[in-house]
Scaffold this motif. Structure first.
Motif, PDB file in Angstrom:
ATOM      1  N   ALA A 176       0.854  -1.186   0.000  1.00  0.00           N
ATOM      2  CA  ALA A 176       0.000   0.000   0.000  1.00  0.00           C
ATOM      3  C   ALA A 176       0.889   1.234   0.000  1.00  0.00           C
ATOM      4  N   PRO A 177       0.357   2.386  -0.412  1.00  0.00           N
ATOM      5  CA  PRO A 177       1.200   3.583  -0.538  1.00  0.00           C
ATOM      6  C   PRO A 177       1.607   4.214   0.782  1.00  0.00           C
ATOM      7  N   ILE A 217       4.838   0.164  -0.236  1.00  0.00           N
ATOM      8  CA  ILE A 217       5.445  -0.019  -1.550  1.00  0.00           C
ATOM      9  C   ILE A 217       6.938   0.286  -1.498  1.00  0.00           C
ATOM     10  N   HIS A 218       7.293   1.381  -0.847  1.00  0.00           N
ATOM     11  CA  HIS A 218       8.697   1.804  -0.835  1.00  0.00           C
ATOM     12  C   HIS A 218       9.590   0.843  -0.058  1.00  0.00           C
ATOM     13  N   SER A 219       9.043   0.179   0.968  1.00  0.00           N
ATOM     14  CA  SER A 219       9.878  -0.738   1.736  1.00  0.00           C
ATOM     15  C   SER A 219      10.106  -2.037   0.985  1.00  0.00           C
ATOM     16  N   LEU A 220       9.086  -2.580   0.317  1.00  0.00           N
ATOM     17  CA  LEU A 220       9.264  -3.846  -0.396  1.00  0.00           C
ATOM     18  C   LEU A 220      10.150  -3.671  -1.617  1.00  0.00           C
ATOM     19  N   PHE A 221       9.930  -2.580  -2.361  1.00  0.00           N
ATOM     20  CA  PHE A 221      10.665  -2.399  -3.615  1.00  0.00           C
ATOM     21  C   PHE A 221      11.853  -1.446  -3.473  1.00  0.00           C
ATOM     22  N   GLN A 222      12.085  -0.959  -2.237  1.00  0.00           N
ATOM     23  CA  GLN A 222      13.234  -0.127  -1.931  1.00  0.00           C
ATOM     24  C   GLN A 222      13.364   1.058  -2.894  1.00  0.00           C
ATOM     25  N   LEU A 261       4.398   3.377  -9.749  1.00  0.00           N
ATOM     26  CA  LEU A 261       4.025   2.111 -10.378  1.00  0.00           C
ATOM     27  C   LEU A 261       5.083   1.699 -11.403  1.00  0.00           C
ATOM     28  N   ASP A 262       5.628   2.666 -12.121  1.00  0.00           N
ATOM     29  CA  ASP A 262       6.704   2.354 -13.072  1.00  0.00           C
ATOM     30  C   ASP A 262       7.988   1.956 -12.343  1.00  0.00           C
ATOM     31  N   GLY A 263       8.193   2.510 -11.147  1.00  0.00           N
ATOM     32  CA  GLY A 263       9.343   2.077 -10.344  1.00  0.00           C
ATOM     33  C   GLY A 263       9.209   0.620  -9.944  1.00  0.00           C
ATOM     34  N   ILE A 264       8.011   0.205  -9.568  1.00  0.00           N
ATOM     35  CA  ILE A 264       7.752  -1.208  -9.252  1.00  0.00           C
ATOM     36  C   ILE A 264       8.032  -2.061 -10.473  1.00  0.00           C
TER      37      ILE A 264
END
Length: 817
Positions: free
Chosen positions: A52-53, A66-71, A116-119
């Protein structure tokens, strides 16, 4: 009303479980989107992660941010910028991402397009998959008429040249893939038809002047309810909410109590669900911020009450005059981290930190932003200064009834923000609603993709090319046998795998044109079973053993590491293929195939490491042990004494030649490349002494080995004996493979050895008619290879079945297996 809801939920479940389609699940506030998310987590057989955001949204959804899982770095992720590069991932997280089947993103309305593009970039990179989002299925959950992503003006100035909109659907990666939309329509939160109609009109920006006038009748000037009535103010700005709470708390005559949270492990302040230092007084209006998990269910997230008493470790809250007082104790919130369970090979949510505090916060006022997802019986709405799309709708839709809603000031029409971009997107969504036929077509498409993936050796071929290129570029640094072995592997892979699968893939469209799903097509399933037997033999008995023979020693450490890296990738690809085919022994099942493929990714360990370890303890081994090992040890010891590199004493290729030819005279040494007269004069006698000592060294026998044992140790039971015992105990081959952690083909090999040694009757493994059929072909054409026999016999006969019967024949002739 219930039937359509159930049908839509069932349709959504089917798409998540049985297809690879990307899904946008939307719906008005209060339609059960979050409930659906939790149901998917319980029923899905796929490996999934929930993100989640924001931290609060992630905690509520049972996921991570999102930021923690995908760093991902914070701030705008401009395409092509170095800011898009994420930090280096550890091996555990890479393994998790590579085996991910489904990614659920909650509160998608608040996710920016560039995020989303970062993911997408992270998944493509670490999954080695060029498809959007690395081929992972997406489940995007949210309501675009609720709160939008936060994009500051300076951030949008950087993103605007690259994106038409900052909303998630502006993502470049998402635009490359089709997705279906399912909208939940039944509202659980409100039951009043008049209120529901008003909310729908505001949500869809079709509110009439009469409806707005009806709503504004809820404006009550100078409304000042008693705290016991349980009203909460929803404000557009955080400073307003904080000021209301501070003033109200300060105005209470009772004593101040401060409760300090207990924080353990990793739990960042940014995701604290309430204050770490929670200041409360008797008489304070509070809101529960967690559901009661006890059987009584005395409170829920968003319930308003008043503190009537405070002890050291208990806070007493009453919600309404007629309700019982609730004794509130501290509770835990958990910060999760996704990991892979080494036993089950499934993705699990691991707790990495906890936050313990009373599940309360001051609730005379909160922001509309923080109210998203909550439900209130009574609320004062202060939304006249709404500055963002969706704020008015979110605020109003938190209330269960129109009568429980009071407006601080009238809602002007201009505060109901309209964005044409969202209107256009909503129209687009309506055109993407799937039907049962879409579901069946999507299931068929998913199965077709998986079958084409199964019957493809393109990646293996590419990796073989990379191996040969590394060897070709560093010929002087590697063993001379390396390139011929890889060339043989390339030819074998081309002739017995790629060419065969290319022909088979040309035939697949004919089967795919049929109405039945591939899983239900009996003719196709029979072809798959036959192909499975063939490729099990090619992979397990030809390709992988040949790859394991490839020497990797080199004096150049960097060259050796480059070769090992690509050899390990190739071995892993072939190993995963073998396991994938083994899952189709009884026919193709999409979920079984996915599970087998993912488990193989996790189970893989380079066989080379085990073979090198065995070679190091074998005196006659031509590999890294034996004479080669003795010469290498002597060389490295001498290099250490003279503080020089090993290759300066003798190159690795020369040592390999010495181990192979075993010279015994100085003249024979001179004939070996790498030995000149100077080298022979310097170390010739020493080299011959090492060789002589090795050749004259007595080979250890069982008797001498037993004498060396100082203390009796428990005899290790041979692996084949363990397998035989389990089989005789009534377990199936598949059950034994699972219990022992081996491939099915390995267990079948154990049983074949037992048959060949006379320890097991072939009749215990195969029915008489099967034995008779295979035996007749073996006796008629004894020189035919097993692979050719599989094609000749047909009837779904497997490589292992032929080996069982062949072992029985050899046992009868007195030949050891």
């Amino acid at each position: 009303m219930i039937a359509p809801v159930n049908e839509k939920l069932e349709l959504a479940h089917q798409f998540v479980l049985h297809t690879n389609r990307n899904i946008f699940l939307t719906g008005k506030a209060g339609t059960g989107k979050t409930t659906f998310l939790h149901q998917v987590k319980q029923i899905s057989a796929k490996r999934l992660a929930v993100v989640a955001p924001t931290g609060v949204a992630a905690i509520n959804a049972g996921g991570v941010t999102i930021h923690s899982l995908f760093q991902l770095p914070f701030g705008p992720l401009v395409p092509g910028s170095t800011l898009r590069e994420s930090r280096k991932f550890n091996k555990e997280k890479i393994r998790l991402l590579r085996t991910l089947d489904l990614l659920i993103i909650d509160e998608i309305s608040m996710v920016r397009a560039d995020v989303l593009d970062g993911i997408d970039e992270v998944l493509r990179r670490y999954r080695n998959n060029g498809q959007p989002f690395g081929g992972v299925q997406l489940l995007l959950i949210g309501d675009m008429q609720q709160l939008p992503p936060v994009i500051r003006d300076e951030e949008w100035s950087l993103l605007k040249p690259h994106y038409e909109t900052g909303y998630f659907f502006g993502s470049k990666a998402l635009r490359q893939i089709p997705y279906i939309s399912i909208e939940l329509t039944h509202i659980y939160r409100q039951a009043d038809a008049r209120f529901i109609s008003l909310l729908n009109s505001i949500r869809e920006k079709t509110v009439t002047r009469d409806q707005l006038a009806d709503l504004n009748q809820r404006h009550i000037p100078n409304f000042a309810p008693h705290d016991k009535e349980g009203y909460i103010t929803l404000s557009t700005h955080n400073t307003t909410a904080q000021q209301i709470n501070s003033n109200k708390l300060a105005g209470l005559p009772t004593g101040l109590h401060t409760f300090e949270a207990i924080v353990e492990g990793d739990f960042p302040t940014s995701i604290y669900p309430t204050e770490a230092s929670l200041e409360l007084k008797v008489g304070a209006q509070v809101m529960f911020i967690k559901n009661d998990i006890t059987r009584e269910k005395r409170y829920y997230n968003g319930k308003i009450g008043q503190i009537v008493d405070i002890d050291d470790d208990i806070i007493y809250v009453q919600c309404g005059d007629n309700e019982d007082v609730i004794d509130v104790l501290p509770v835990d919130w958990t910060n999760l981290k996704y990991t892979l369970d080494p036993a089950t090979k499934e993705i699990k949510a691991e707790a990495i930190g906890t936050f313990r505090q009373f599940p309360l916060k001051l609730a005379w006022a909160i922001t509309i932003h923080k109210s998203q997802g909550l439900t209130f019986e009574k609320a004062i709405i202060d939304a006249s200064a709404a500055f963002a799309h969706g704020q008015v709708y979110v605020a109003l839709s938190r209330c269960k009834t129109l009568d429980g809603l009071v407006l601080r000031s009238p809602i002007p029409s201009h505060s109901i923000k309209t964005e044409q971009t969202l209107e256009d997107f909503h129209d687009e969504v309506q055109q993407q609603t799937p039907t049962e036929q879409h579901l069946r077509d999507s299931r068929r498409s998913n199965q077709q993709v998986l079958l084409q993936e199964l019957f493809s050796f393109e990646r293996a071929s590419s990796l073989t090319y990379r191996c040969r290129r590394v060897v070709n570029e560093h010929t002087n640094s590697l063993d001379a046998e390396c390139f011929p072995i890889l060339t043989e592997l390339r030819d074998l892979l081309q002739n017995k795998a790629r060419n065969v699968t290319n022909r088979f893939q040309q035939q697949l469209p004919v089967y795919f044109e049929e109405e039945t799903l591939p899983e239900e097509n009996d003719t196709l399933q029979e072809r798959i079973r036959k192909a499975t037997a063939y490729f099990q033999a090619v992979l397990g008995d030809e390709l992988l053993p040949l790859l394991h023979r490839c020497p990797t020693d080199s004096d150049n450490k960097q060259v050796r590491e480059s070769l090992l890296e690509v050899l390990d990738e190739l071995e892993k690809e072939l190993f995963v293929k073998l396991r994938s085919f083994e899952s189709c022994r009884d026919g193709f099942d999409a979920l079984s195939y996915l599970k087998a493929r993912n488990h193989a990714e996790l189970d893989f360990q380079p066989e080379r490491k085990k073979l090198e370890k065995e070679a190091a303890t074998t005196t006659d081994s031509p590999g890294r042990g034996g004479l080669y090992g003795a010469l290498m040890k002597w060389r490295n010891d001498l290099a250490g004494e003279h503080d020089t590199s090993g290759y300066m004493v003798l190159p690795q290729k020369t040592i390999a030649e010495l181990a192979k030819l075993r010279p015994t005279t100085l003249d024979e040494l001179l004939a070996i490349k790498g030995f000149g007269k100077t080298k022979v004069k310097q170390i010739g006698q020493d080299v011959l002494a090492v060789i002589k000592d090795f050749l004259e060294r007595p080979k250890p026998t069982k008797e001498t080995k037993e004498k060396k044992v100082k203390e009796p140790k428990e005899a290790k039971i041979p692996s084949t004996t363990q397998t035989l015992a389990l089989f005789q105990a009534g377990k199936t081959i598949a059950e034994i493979a699972t219990e022992r952690g081996f491939a099915v083909s390995t267990i079948e090999g154990h049983l074949a050895q037992c048959i060949g040694q006379g320890e097991l009757s072939v009749e215990a493994v195969l029915p008489p008619e099967r034995i008779k059929l295979i035996r007749s072909h073996l006796e008629t054409a004894p020189s035919t290879t097993f692979t050719e026999l599989i094609q000749t016999i047909g009837n779904g006969v497997t490589y292992s079945e032929i080996r069982f019967v062949n072992s029985a024949i050899r046992a009868e002739l007195g030949e050891a297996e």
